[in-house]
Design an enzyme around this catalytic site. Structure first.
Site, PDB file in Angstrom:
ATOM      1  N   THR A  95       0.851  -1.136  -0.096  1.00  0.00           N
ATOM      2  CA  THR A  95       0.049   0.034   0.280  1.00  0.00           C
ATOM      3  C   THR A  95       1.088   1.122  -0.228  1.00  0.00           C
ATOM      4  O   THR A  95       1.561   1.334   1.042  1.00  0.00           O
ATOM      5  CB  THR A  95      -0.710   0.113   1.362  1.00  0.00           C
ATOM      6  OG1 THR A  95      -1.740  -1.383   1.304  1.00  0.00           O
ATOM      7  CG2 THR A  95      -1.799   1.314   1.264  1.00  0.00           C
ATOM      8  N   LYS A 171      -7.263   1.568  -2.855  1.00  0.00           N
ATOM      9  CA  LYS A 171      -6.737   1.072  -1.632  1.00  0.00           C
ATOM     10  C   LYS A 171      -6.821   1.747  -0.502  1.00  0.00           C
ATOM     11  O   LYS A 171      -7.345   1.397   0.861  1.00  0.00           O
ATOM     12  CB  LYS A 171      -5.435   0.373  -1.840  1.00  0.00           C
ATOM     13  CG  LYS A 171      -4.735  -0.201  -0.742  1.00  0.00           C
ATOM     14  CD  LYS A 171      -5.278  -1.280  -0.194  1.00  0.00           C
ATOM     15  CE  LYS A 171      -4.748  -1.590   1.254  1.00  0.00           C
ATOM     16  NZ  LYS A 171      -5.416  -2.882   2.017  1.00  0.00           N
ATOM     17  N   LYS A 240       0.441   4.735   8.676  1.00  0.00           N
ATOM     18  CA  LYS A 240       0.802   5.277   7.520  1.00  0.00           C
ATOM     19  C   LYS A 240      -0.158   5.360   6.387  1.00  0.00           C
ATOM     20  O   LYS A 240      -0.301   6.575   5.624  1.00  0.00           O
ATOM     21  CB  LYS A 240       1.764   4.011   7.082  1.00  0.00           C
ATOM     22  CG  LYS A 240       2.484   4.094   5.551  1.00  0.00           C
ATOM     23  CD  LYS A 240       1.805   3.321   4.669  1.00  0.00           C
ATOM     24  CE  LYS A 240       1.781   1.766   5.041  1.00  0.00           C
ATOM     25  NZ  LYS A 240       1.216   0.853   3.906  1.00  0.00           N
TER      26      LYS A 240
HETATM   27  P1  NAP Z   1       5.138  -6.417   7.725  1.00  0.00           P
HETATM   28  O1  NAP Z   1       5.003  -8.086   8.015  1.00  0.00           O
HETATM   29  O2  NAP Z   1       5.803  -5.536   8.569  1.00  0.00           O
HETATM   30  O3  NAP Z   1       6.691  -6.681   6.336  1.00  0.00           O
HETATM   31  C1  NAP Z   1       7.190  -5.745   5.913  1.00  0.00           C
HETATM   32  C2  NAP Z   1       8.039  -5.890   5.105  1.00  0.00           C
HETATM   33  O4  NAP Z   1       8.830  -4.652   4.448  1.00  0.00           O
HETATM   34  C3  NAP Z   1       9.167  -6.869   5.600  1.00  0.00           C
HETATM   35  O5  NAP Z   1       9.412  -7.798   4.480  1.00  0.00           O
HETATM   36  C4  NAP Z   1      10.425  -5.920   5.901  1.00  0.00           C
HETATM   37  O6  NAP Z   1      11.601  -6.536   5.851  1.00  0.00           O
HETATM   38  C5  NAP Z   1      10.371  -4.846   4.825  1.00  0.00           C
HETATM   39  N1  NAP Z   1      10.831  -3.821   4.824  1.00  0.00           N
HETATM   40  C6  NAP Z   1      10.471  -2.761   5.852  1.00  0.00           C
HETATM   41  N2  NAP Z   1      11.489  -1.855   5.711  1.00  0.00           N
HETATM   42  C7  NAP Z   1      12.171  -1.990   4.856  1.00  0.00           C
HETATM   43  C8  NAP Z   1      13.496  -1.310   4.162  1.00  0.00           C
HETATM   44  N3  NAP Z   1      13.887   0.062   4.662  1.00  0.00           N
HETATM   45  N4  NAP Z   1      14.162  -2.079   3.300  1.00  0.00           N
HETATM   46  C9  NAP Z   1      13.796  -3.005   2.905  1.00  0.00           C
HETATM   47  N5  NAP Z   1      12.672  -3.887   3.164  1.00  0.00           N
HETATM   48  C10 NAP Z   1      11.982  -3.357   3.985  1.00  0.00           C
HETATM   49  O7  NAP Z   1       4.189  -5.927   6.782  1.00  0.00           O
HETATM   50  P2  NAP Z   1       2.695  -6.628   5.977  1.00  0.00           P
HETATM   51  O8  NAP Z   1       1.570  -6.753   7.135  1.00  0.00           O
HETATM   52  O9  NAP Z   1       3.210  -7.670   5.365  1.00  0.00           O
HETATM   53  O10 NAP Z   1       2.394  -5.385   5.286  1.00  0.00           O
HETATM   54  C11 NAP Z   1       2.927  -5.204   3.796  1.00  0.00           C
HETATM   55  C12 NAP Z   1       2.280  -4.326   2.952  1.00  0.00           C
HETATM   56  O11 NAP Z   1       1.061  -4.748   2.693  1.00  0.00           O
HETATM   57  C13 NAP Z   1       2.214  -2.931   3.601  1.00  0.00           C
HETATM   58  O12 NAP Z   1       2.310  -1.891   2.491  1.00  0.00           O
HETATM   59  C14 NAP Z   1       0.860  -2.979   4.160  1.00  0.00           C
HETATM   60  O13 NAP Z   1       0.349  -1.730   4.190  1.00  0.00           O
HETATM   61  C15 NAP Z   1       0.058  -3.815   3.338  1.00  0.00           C
HETATM   62  N6  NAP Z   1      -0.990  -4.605   3.676  1.00  0.00           N
HETATM   63  C16 NAP Z   1      -1.105  -5.300   4.643  1.00  0.00           C
HETATM   64  C17 NAP Z   1      -2.157  -5.993   5.089  1.00  0.00           C
HETATM   65  C18 NAP Z   1      -1.987  -6.813   6.594  1.00  0.00           C
HETATM   66  O14 NAP Z   1      -3.228  -7.062   6.984  1.00  0.00           O
HETATM   67  N7  NAP Z   1      -1.240  -7.211   7.020  1.00  0.00           N
HETATM   68  C19 NAP Z   1      -3.361  -6.248   4.258  1.00  0.00           C
HETATM   69  C20 NAP Z   1      -3.125  -5.563   3.144  1.00  0.00           C
HETATM   70  C21 NAP Z   1      -2.111  -4.723   2.723  1.00  0.00           C
HETATM   71  P3  NAP Z   1      12.321  -7.136   7.386  1.00  0.00           P
HETATM   72  O15 NAP Z   1      11.486  -8.725   7.496  1.00  0.00           O
HETATM   73  O16 NAP Z   1      13.688  -7.174   7.155  1.00  0.00           O
HETATM   74  O17 NAP Z   1      11.535  -6.230   8.449  1.00  0.00           O
END
Ligand code: NAP
Length: 292
Positions: A95, A171, A240
């Site tokens: 997102t 989104k 965010k």
């Molecule tokens: P998450 O579990 O916190 O994973 C975040 C990912 O981003 C991890 O792979 C992390 O790497 C990486 N990352 C963060 N900062 C970074 C950087 N500076 N350089 C390189 N990699 C970096 O988040 P998530 O829940 O999977 O969400 C991912 C995306 O999907 C977001 O945009 C979120 O808004 C969206 N989303 C989430 C959901 C939900 O329910 N969770 C639903 C729909 C959409 P590390 O493992 O090294 O920290």
């Protein structure tokens, strides 16, 4: 297909797992490489950089926390832009801001590469079950390329046309509405509980009548149980999204007073309960304000 997958957080690991399960050849990269272990065991290969994950791949997915993370993996000698071949496709599922979608599309176009903006609806459990909803925008030929891959990870794809920023905006509208639903549910449940009605009973009536939708079912259950940790969608990521929605509202001159309230409630929840709560923890703060 030969695929790259960058970003193995809660969502990315589940989506990549389904692509591996669908017998695609998947090279994965994550900032913290230990998160790739189970995918490697399932048949993925570990790339040593975003560039390596993109080299010699037809399609590369990114599923990263935010715009900054996306910029980090795109740029530099070891970045995705440096590895992706001309005519290969980057599918961004994170997102991200509307302006970021435009900027990333332009960066790819300058190198002859293709870009599809394809954020998703659905929490990690839906990602594991390949039940995501994908909101895609970009060239229709690029959507065709991605369609078999989307089939392995989602239950439905909505195509919004050629303008990639449209997917980001839709989104962000959706996440604003989910958090509005959580706020409404939280306030209603606090009211019912103080009036002596069990949360589960209220939920049964509401979701069995006028509020029979996935958002109310999913978050109603979380709120009824008070299950705010571990986070499925971490509150800072929700914050965010409210910030990105607010940026678009400001740019397009749309007053959104409810959005301002939701943003403050998320800040309150993070300040009171920590960075690792689910965004639905705004309901916990609502309970406290009600003396529950
Ligand atoms: P998450 O579990 O916190 O994973 C975040 C990912 O981003 C991890 O792979 C992390 O790497 C990486 N990352 C963060 N900062 C970074 C950087 N500076 N350089 C390189 N990699 C970096 O988040 P998530 O829940 O999977 O969400 C991912 C995306 O999907 C977001 O945009 C979120 O808004 C969206 N989303 C989430 C959901 C939900 O329910 N969770 C639903 C729909 C959409 P590390 O493992 O090294 O920290």
């Amino acid at each position: 297909m030969r695929i790259g997958f960058i970003g193995l957080g809660q969502m990315g690991a589940a989506i990549a797992g389904n692509l591996v399960g669908a017998r695609h050849e998947v090279a994965v990269w994550n900032r913290s490489p230990e998160k790739a272990r189970s995918l490697i065991e399932a048949g993925a290969t570990l790339a040593e950089s975003p560039k390596a994950a993109a080299t010699d791949r037809e399609v590369v997915f990114t599923m990263l926390a935010d715009d900054t993370a996306l910029d980090c993996v795109l740029a530099g000698e070891r970045g995705l832009l440096a590895g992706l071949a001309p005519a290969a496709l980057h599918v961004s599922m994170s997102t991200i801001a509307v302006a970021t979608a435009v900027r990333v599309e332009e960066a790819h176009r300058a190198l002859g590469q293709r870009f599809l903006c394809a954020p998703v609806f659905g929490r990690p459990a839906a990602a594991v079950a390949a039940k995501l909803f994908i909101v895609a925008a970009g060239d229709s030929a690029d959507l065709q390329t991605a369609t078999p891959l989307f089939g392995a990870v989602s239950q439905r794809v909505f195509y919004l046309g050629a303008k990639t920023s449209a997917a980001s905006l839709v989104k962000l509208c959706g996440n604003f509405m989910i958090l509005s639903a959580i706020e409404a549910l939280g306030e209603a449940m606090a009211l019912a509980e103080k009036g002596g009605i069990a949360r589960g009973q209220l939920l049964e009536v509401l979701t069995g009548s006028l509020f029979d939708s996935p958002a109310y079912h999913t978050y109603g259950a979380i709120l009824a149980e008070g299950r705010f940790k571990p986070a499925g969608f971490a509150a800072p990521l929700g914050l965010k999204d409210m910030r990105l929605a607010s940026q678009s509202a400001e740019a397009l001159r749309v007053p959104m007073p409810l959005l301002s309230v939701l943003r403050d409630h998320l800040l309150q929840a993070i300040a009171q309960q920590g960075e690792d709560v689910d965004w639905s923890a705004i309901a916990h703060s609502i309970n406290k304000n009600a003396g529950l």
